[in-house]
Write a protein that holds these residues in place. Structure first.
Motif, PDB file in Angstrom:
ATOM      1  N   GLU A  14       0.810  -1.219   0.000  1.00 53.17           N
ATOM      2  CA  GLU A  14       0.000   0.000   0.000  1.00 53.17           C
ATOM      3  C   GLU A  14       0.840   1.264   0.000  1.00 53.17           C
ATOM      4  O   GLU A  14       0.428   2.282  -0.556  1.00 53.17           O
ATOM      5  CB  GLU A  14      -0.936   0.012   1.210  1.00 53.17           C
ATOM      6  N   ASP A  15       2.003   1.240   0.654  1.00 50.76           N
ATOM      7  CA  ASP A  15       2.819   2.460   0.711  1.00 50.76           C
ATOM      8  C   ASP A  15       4.091   2.371  -0.117  1.00 50.76           C
ATOM      9  O   ASP A  15       4.809   3.367  -0.269  1.00 50.76           O
ATOM     10  CB  ASP A  15       3.163   2.806   2.165  1.00 50.76           C
ATOM     11  N   ALA A  16       4.389   1.193  -0.696  1.00 54.76           N
ATOM     12  CA  ALA A  16       5.645   1.017  -1.431  1.00 54.76           C
ATOM     13  C   ALA A  16       5.746   1.957  -2.626  1.00 54.76           C
ATOM     14  O   ALA A  16       6.794   2.564  -2.865  1.00 54.76           O
ATOM     15  CB  ALA A  16       5.787  -0.436  -1.881  1.00 54.76           C
ATOM     16  N   ARG A  68       4.116 -13.311  -0.436  1.00 56.05           N
ATOM     17  CA  ARG A  68       3.359 -12.645  -1.498  1.00 56.05           C
ATOM     18  C   ARG A  68       3.449 -11.127  -1.360  1.00 56.05           C
ATOM     19  O   ARG A  68       3.616 -10.408  -2.348  1.00 56.05           O
ATOM     20  CB  ARG A  68       1.901 -13.099  -1.466  1.00 56.05           C
ATOM     21  N   GLN A  69       3.363 -10.642  -0.125  1.00 58.39           N
ATOM     22  CA  GLN A  69       3.508  -9.203   0.086  1.00 58.39           C
ATOM     23  C   GLN A  69       4.899  -8.726  -0.326  1.00 58.39           C
ATOM     24  O   GLN A  69       5.037  -7.660  -0.943  1.00 58.39           O
ATOM     25  CB  GLN A  69       3.247  -8.842   1.550  1.00 58.39           C
ATOM     26  N   SER A  70       5.929  -9.504  -0.015  1.00 58.92           N
ATOM     27  CA  SER A  70       7.290  -9.144  -0.403  1.00 58.92           C
ATOM     28  C   SER A  70       7.414  -9.039  -1.915  1.00 58.92           C
ATOM     29  O   SER A  70       8.050  -8.118  -2.443  1.00 58.92           O
ATOM     30  CB  SER A  70       8.294 -10.159   0.136  1.00 58.92           C
ATOM     31  N   ARG A  71       6.803  -9.986  -2.628  1.00 56.24           N
ATOM     32  CA  ARG A  71       6.854  -9.946  -4.091  1.00 56.24           C
ATOM     33  C   ARG A  71       6.127  -8.721  -4.634  1.00 56.24           C
ATOM     34  O   ARG A  71       6.589  -8.088  -5.594  1.00 56.24           O
ATOM     35  CB  ARG A  71       6.250 -11.228  -4.674  1.00 56.24           C
ATOM     36  N   ALA A  76       6.468  -3.397  -7.183  1.00 58.05           N
ATOM     37  CA  ALA A  76       6.146  -1.968  -7.204  1.00 58.05           C
ATOM     38  C   ALA A  76       7.422  -1.133  -7.257  1.00 58.05           C
ATOM     39  O   ALA A  76       7.487  -0.108  -7.960  1.00 58.05           O
ATOM     40  CB  ALA A  76       5.325  -1.600  -5.965  1.00 58.05           C
ATOM     41  N   PHE A  77       8.448  -1.544  -6.516  1.00 63.17           N
ATOM     42  CA  PHE A  77       9.717  -0.814  -6.491  1.00 63.17           C
ATOM     43  C   PHE A  77      10.456  -0.935  -7.821  1.00 63.17           C
ATOM     44  O   PHE A  77      10.845   0.081  -8.430  1.00 63.17           O
ATOM     45  CB  PHE A  77      10.582  -1.339  -5.351  1.00 63.17           C
ATOM     46  N   GLY A 125       0.996  -0.280   7.183  1.00 66.11           N
ATOM     47  CA  GLY A 125       2.291   0.331   6.896  1.00 66.11           C
ATOM     48  C   GLY A 125       3.196   0.215   8.096  1.00 66.11           C
ATOM     49  O   GLY A 125       3.014  -0.644   8.959  1.00 66.11           O
ATOM     50  N   PRO A 126       4.190   1.086   8.189  1.00 71.66           N
ATOM     51  CA  PRO A 126       5.125   0.997   9.309  1.00 71.66           C
ATOM     52  C   PRO A 126       4.462   1.334  10.630  1.00 71.66           C
ATOM     53  O   PRO A 126       3.604   2.208  10.712  1.00 71.66           O
ATOM     54  CB  PRO A 126       6.197   2.040   8.957  1.00 71.66           C
TER      55      PRO A 126
END
Length: 280
Positions: A14-16, A68-71, A76-77, A125-126
């Motif tokens: 969401e924030d990447a 999956r979130q890491s991927r 996105a990055f 997020g963080p």
């Protein structure tokens, strides 16, 4: 001085994208290299089966969700960096320490500036603890991207929140690339002190003279907080002058005191309306 190594700490899909966009905007201006970092921390919950053993399928599901979130964060990055043809690299760290993991902190310490998302209790997020770890352990300025929907905009005006502390002095000089690029910088003090060394009317004047020698157009202003908090007063002033960035020292008081009683740093983590550069 320029920001040549920019670490973007990306917590969730969401924030990447937003954090990466701010990192890339800065890299385009400075010719910098962007290091994207994600700390994969699977959510740990108590999962009890009828025989009082953790359900293996549920544990595997949590691990797969984290992967999956890491991927998604990595995609996105990478897609944004390749689109903008920016020098970049990707680093993934796995563990339960989040932003406090050795890999994240070591990477941050080797950078000119760290960019991360603002704390939002309603978003994935963080956490506040994540940002505190970066501020306390990295030794580098941390640029927090606000939760406002707008993307990175040119920063023509900067509000430098000044209280005379060593933390605010460090922030001022850590932010020099932003200050020299801005059209105007306001040194703003809330409830300026009156003492034998300095009158409240001249609070920030010596810093203004120093910044002027760098060719920075600087003004000095102050205001009493009255019935508002310092964070509210700083945010309101930033809106008044149309500042695109707030620069401030972090944790002039102890971390424990901030946790127990609150403070300006914690409040700005939550409620800043524009990006904030913090140093400690």
């Amino acid at each position: 001085m320029s920001y040549k190594t920019i670490v973007a700490v990306l917590s969730a899909a969401e924030d990447a994208g937003k954090v990466t966009d701010h990192a890339l905007a800065l890299a385009r201006r400075t010719g910098g290299h962007v290091v994207g970092i994600h700390a994969e921390s699977p959510v740990v919950v108590t999962l009890i089966a009828p025989m009082e053993y953790p359900d293996p399928s549920a544990v595997l599901d949590l691990q797969e969700r984290a992967r999956r979130q890491s991927r998604e964060v990595e995609q996105a990055f990478r897609s944004r960096c390749e689109r903008d043809d920016i020098s970049y690299e990707w680093r993934l760290f796995t563990g339960t320490a989040g932003y406090a993991s050795a890999g994240v902190i070591d990477s941050a310490r080797g950078a000119d500036i760290v960019i991360a998302g603002q704390f939002d209790p309603d978003a994935d997020g963080p956490a506040q603890e994540d940002i505190e770890d970066l501020l306390y352990e990295s030794g580098r300025p941390v640029y927090l991207v606000s939760n406002a929907p707008a993307g990175p905009e040119p920063i023509d005006r900067v509000l430098l929140a000044w209280n005379g502390s060593k933390e605010s002095a460090r922030a001022a000089f850590d932010a020099l690339p932003f200050l020299t690029a801005a059209k105007e910088v306001e040194i703003f003090t809330v409830d300026p002190p009156e003492n034998s060394m300095q009158s409240r009317e001249f609070c920030g004047a010596e810093l203004a003279a120093t910044l002027a020698r760098h060719g920075i157009k600087t003004t000095v202003a102050s205001r009493g907080s009255e019935r508002h908090s310092v964070a509210e007063t700083v945010n309101h002033r930033a809106t008044e002058i149309g500042a695109g960035l707030i620069v401030m020292g972090a944790y002039s008081h102890s971390r424990l005191r901030q946790r127990l009683f609150g403070g300006v740093t914690s409040a700005m983590m939550r409620h800043a309306r524009v990006p904030v550069l913090m140093s400690r």
